[in-house]
Design an enzyme around this catalytic site. Structure first.
Site, PDB file in Angstrom:
ATOM      1  CD  GLU A 150      -2.597  -1.747   0.405  1.00  0.00           C
ATOM      2  OE1 GLU A 150      -2.701  -1.069  -0.629  1.00  0.00           O
ATOM      3  OE2 GLU A 150      -3.239  -2.806   0.586  1.00  0.00           O
ATOM      4  CG  ASP A 209      -3.202  -2.322  -8.090  1.00  0.00           C
ATOM      5  OD1 ASP A 209      -2.201  -2.495  -7.366  1.00  0.00           O
ATOM      6  OD2 ASP A 209      -4.262  -1.814  -7.684  1.00  0.00           O
TER       7      ASP A 209
END
Length: 504
Positions: free
Chosen positions: A183, A322
């Site tokens: 993250e 991502d």
């Protein structure tokens, strides 16, 4: 040939939580197989094709240990093969109603099956190892189960990172010098732990560097480099409000032909109801890919020209996404990726990895980083806010049980029961559970997963503390297999004070 205007680094972060044997649909293994079929297979195919042409240092590829474990897991490999066969059957079933869509999906499924059976059937590690060995990509490591590291006690944080780096070494044959910090989470002082683990570079989001992402930056006097994600460039592709995948000619992710589960429509418009969306047109989509790839190359080149003018030397742009965006969420993403990687060098932009940027000396002065992440608000709220206060408290309990249990052994030999406890603790601490709750995405599933792993930790901790190893062994034998048989609870070492667990 003139000198490049600057350097571009693309970083792809591949991650899913441990899903094997934990549900199928709508949340569970289906999530893994969709991402595998529609993102991992085509992205690796693009990289392999470019590598076969002799292209090197194409991008930096993060594959979290918990995802790598699933790409190698025999249960998941069998499940993936079955899923690809099901995709082919669904395409057949759609032929009477949607013949054009059925033909396209039949071809795609057939090709995916062939690639999987030829290259992936024995696991993802050999495939990724080949890409790294040909110097097409730099592989990043990370903590074992993708925990939000700022909320971990120093001892547990070091243990999770060591477990992940060890897993990477076993699968890919080398200990990674770069990691994807889960993250992009950072707390002051974490760089010290990175340096101790042999980590040389990690990712942060652009605001952690106040937007000054034009060079890699040493964090304090640690010697560990932070690479900052350039949001102006990254958000050109994917942002909370806009980006190429939302273009009207791309395939719409959210609209389904429900009998087959296939996706027949193009986006058409951001506010168009599903039943009013137009049929998907591959020709229109291909034109959009070419247009948006050219636009991205222009944006990167202009950004690098501005950096060069400001610094008086060539600089760096890091765009990070991502991996699942490319093909899973954005059907045309792999084609766009290939077009960009081909066009950037022709436009005078050097393309390389984070390792290549470091080796080229694209390093600025030291910085002091604030608490940060790449979540909404760029703070810790997604993983430590009021909406997930119960999970934060649960995580604190799990960590204390883990550290206490590890301190309870004096044996020099591994203890499989304490190792099992450690594995369950790592699974309970995955950042995915808080993310899913904060975003109200399968929140019940996420809370259930966190609590089920935490309950196992608590149960085993109590039994071991009571000396009831027989009952502990019976409990462990009833659990489904986990991802990390190598996890060694002895590596927690002597416990440090748990005062570092910060209330939120």
């Amino acid at each position: 040939m003139t000198d490049p205007v600057g350097t571009f680094c693309l970083v792809l972060h591949s991650h899913l939580p441990w899903l094997a044997r934990h549900g199928r649909w709508p949340v569970g293994e289906e999530w893994l197989y969709q991402s595998w079929a529609h993102a991992y297979l085509p992205v690796v195919d693009v990289l392999g094709r470019l590598a076969a042409e002799g292209r090197r240092d194409l991008l930096t590829l993060g594959v979290t240990p918990v995802l790598a474990a699933q790409l190698d897991d025999p249960h998941c490999l069998r499940g993936m093969h079955d899923w690809l066969g099901g995709w082919l059957l669904r395409a057949h079933g759609a032929a009477p109603r949607l013949p054009g869509l059925a033909v396209r999906e039949h071809r795609a499924a057939t090709a995916a099956l062939a690639v999987f059976e030829e290259r992936w059937r024995h696991g993802g590690s050999p495939v990724l190892r080949d890409l790294a060995g040909s110097h097409a990509v730099e592989l990043l490591g990370g903590p074992a189960t993708h925990p939000f590291a700022p909320l971990l006690d120093d001892t547990v944080r070091a243990f999770a990172l060591d477990a992940g780096l060890t897993d990477h070494t076993r699968r890919f044959g080398h200990r990674p010098a770069g990691i994807w910090a889960p993250e992009c989470g950072y707390a002051p002082g974490m760089e010290t732990g990175y340096a101790a683990a042999g980590v040389e570079r990690f990712l942060v989001d652009g605001p952690a560097l106040h937007g000054d992402t034009a060079l890699l930056r040493p964090v304090g006097d640690s010697g560990v480099l932070a690479a900052g994600r350039d949001l102006d460039v990254t958000y050109r592709v994917w942002s909370p409000r806009a980006g190429y995948p939302g273009g009207p000619d791309y395939r719409d992710f959210h609209t389904f032909d429900h009998p087959s589960g296939l996706k027949p429509s193009r986006v058409t418009g951001r506010h168009v109801a599903p039943h009013d969306k137009q049929p998907y047109d591959p020709v229109r989509a291909a034109a959009a890919v070419a247009r948006d790839a050219a636009d991205f190359v222009r944006v990167v080149r202009e950004r690098l020209a501005c950096i060069r003018g400001r610094l008086g030397r060539p600089g760096l742009v890091v765009a990070a996404f991502d991996t699942e965006l490319f093909g899973h969420w954005w059907h045309e993403g792999p084609a766009w990726l290939e077009a960009v990687l081909r066009a950037l060098p022709a436009a005078g932009v050097r393309v390389t990895t984070l390792r290549g940027a470091m080796d080229a000396g694209l390093v600025g002065g030291p910085v002091t980083l604030p608490e940060s992440s790449w979540g909404l608000g760029k703070d810790w709220n997604v993983w430590a806010g009021d909406a997930v206060a119960d999970l934060v408290a649960l995580g604190g309990t799990v960590q204390r049980d883990l550290v206490t249990s590890a301190a309870g052994t004096s044996s020099r030999a591994r203890d499989p029961l304490r190792d099992a406890l450690a594995e369950q603790a790592l699974l309970a601490l995955s950042s995915d559970w808080a993310f899913m709750v904060s975003h109200d995405s399968a929140a019940d599933y996420a809370r259930g997963r966190a609590r089920s792993h935490a309950d196992r930790v608590a149960q085993l901790s109590r039994l071991l503390a009571a000396g009831d190893r027989a009952a502990a062994a019976t409990a462990v034998a009833s659990w489904e297999p986990g991802p990390f048989g190598h996890v060694d609870a002895r590596r927690l070492g002597r416990p440090r004070p748990t005062a570092g667990l910060r209330p939120r």
